[in-house]
Scaffold this motif. Sequence first.
Motif, PDB file in Angstrom:
ATOM      1  N   TYR A  22       0.818  -1.212   0.000  1.00  0.00           N
ATOM      2  CA  TYR A  22       0.000   0.000   0.000  1.00  0.00           C
ATOM      3  C   TYR A  22       0.855   1.267   0.000  1.00  0.00           C
ATOM      4  O   TYR A  22       0.407   2.307  -0.494  1.00  0.00           O
ATOM      5  N   THR A  24       3.434   1.483  -1.858  1.00  0.00           N
ATOM      6  CA  THR A  24       3.662   1.609  -3.294  1.00  0.00           C
ATOM      7  C   THR A  24       2.415   2.126  -4.003  1.00  0.00           C
ATOM      8  O   THR A  24       2.487   3.033  -4.846  1.00  0.00           O
ATOM      9  N   LEU A  25       1.257   1.564  -3.678  1.00  0.00           N
ATOM     10  CA  LEU A  25       0.016   1.980  -4.333  1.00  0.00           C
ATOM     11  C   LEU A  25      -0.274   3.453  -4.084  1.00  0.00           C
ATOM     12  O   LEU A  25      -0.540   4.222  -5.025  1.00  0.00           O
ATOM     13  N   THR A 235       0.467   8.366 -12.730  1.00  0.00           N
ATOM     14  CA  THR A 235       0.276   7.281 -11.765  1.00  0.00           C
ATOM     15  C   THR A 235       0.481   5.933 -12.422  1.00  0.00           C
ATOM     16  O   THR A 235       1.098   5.029 -11.850  1.00  0.00           O
ATOM     17  N   LEU A 239       3.380   3.196 -11.217  1.00  0.00           N
ATOM     18  CA  LEU A 239       3.067   1.850 -10.763  1.00  0.00           C
ATOM     19  C   LEU A 239       3.709   0.790 -11.655  1.00  0.00           C
ATOM     20  O   LEU A 239       4.199  -0.236 -11.165  1.00  0.00           O
ATOM     21  N   VAL A 244       4.023  -3.101 -10.425  1.00  0.00           N
ATOM     22  CA  VAL A 244       2.622  -3.399 -10.132  1.00  0.00           C
ATOM     23  C   VAL A 244       1.905  -3.706 -11.443  1.00  0.00           C
ATOM     24  O   VAL A 244       2.088  -3.014 -12.451  1.00  0.00           O
ATOM     25  N   VAL A 246      -0.985  -3.432 -13.728  1.00  0.00           N
ATOM     26  CA  VAL A 246      -2.125  -2.537 -13.917  1.00  0.00           C
ATOM     27  C   VAL A 246      -2.623  -2.659 -15.358  1.00  0.00           C
ATOM     28  O   VAL A 246      -1.887  -3.061 -16.258  1.00  0.00           O
ATOM     29  N   VAL A 262      -6.057  -1.836 -10.929  1.00  0.00           N
ATOM     30  CA  VAL A 262      -4.832  -2.326 -10.289  1.00  0.00           C
ATOM     31  C   VAL A 262      -5.044  -3.798  -9.988  1.00  0.00           C
ATOM     32  O   VAL A 262      -5.953  -4.165  -9.242  1.00  0.00           O
ATOM     33  N   THR A 266      -2.808  -5.218  -3.660  1.00  0.00           N
ATOM     34  CA  THR A 266      -3.939  -4.596  -2.957  1.00  0.00           C
ATOM     35  C   THR A 266      -4.516  -5.479  -1.864  1.00  0.00           C
ATOM     36  O   THR A 266      -5.586  -5.188  -1.344  1.00  0.00           O
ATOM     37  N   THR A 271      -9.519  -3.113  -7.096  1.00  0.00           N
ATOM     38  CA  THR A 271      -9.120  -1.708  -6.983  1.00  0.00           C
ATOM     39  C   THR A 271      -9.126  -1.024  -8.339  1.00  0.00           C
ATOM     40  O   THR A 271      -8.541  -1.520  -9.302  1.00  0.00           O
TER      41      THR A 271
END
Length: 282
Positions: A22, A24-25, A235, A239, A244, A246, A262, A266, A271
Amino acid sequence: MITALDHVVVLTGDIEAATAAYETLFARSPAWKNVSDGAARVLFTLDNTSVELMAPSGEGENAGRIRAVLASQGEGLASLCFRTNDIEKMHRRLERLTLRPEPVSEVESQDDISGATLSWKRTRAATDATRGVRMFFLERELERPLSVRTQPAGITAMDHVVVATADPEPAAALYGARLGLDMALDRSHADWGRLMFFRCGDLIVEVAHKPGKTEADAPDRLRGICWRVTDIDATHARLVAAGVDVSEIRTGRKPGTRVMTVRTGTCSVPTLLVQPSPLASA
């Protein structure tokens, strides 16, 4: 009576991994850490709400209860906590609504980072009376510290939290007439089903019904969260660089919005990130 969504709780079996994910998010650091009563808790506080990551710690009844939930349901979104400016009045209302609230209790937490202490008053409604969604209600005077931004292109605030229901009419009655949230929109779509939007402070509680997805008597469940960003391209790039998974950026359902999904990092919470329409902030 309800003034805001104070925070949501996400259960995890690994508090360190969840905290790193989180961070990182959100591109923000934790605002609060605490270990007590069989649970390790890490809070991230954004502009309009907080996320509380919770994992079992040590032994005892509470730690055992968290482990049992993780064993049966896995990691994910576990409960909603609404904020009120008068917990005693809120408790009386919950009793009149036959939501069977627990007695009001006083809770105190000390931050392991700064040593600061916060206290609040809290009650919990009976989960079977709130259609299967765990709901808490709290009153506090002091604000939590905000999570410090660690990188550009972070998450700014929650846009909406989604509750999936198999029976929309009693669900609408619960969030609207009984809890007193203002219904901002009620619409149906052939592909999306019925979507009901309830204002809760600076965000929306979305109650979604898609016919045929679940049995009519199935309990409601917390389905996911949508977070706001100011520059979705930046963003997305941040990510992806952090590893991540995405989706590509796409046009959102609401005119003028852009969104992306995402897929990892998570704690199994579905998300979505949204860049609001420029007209929304004009």
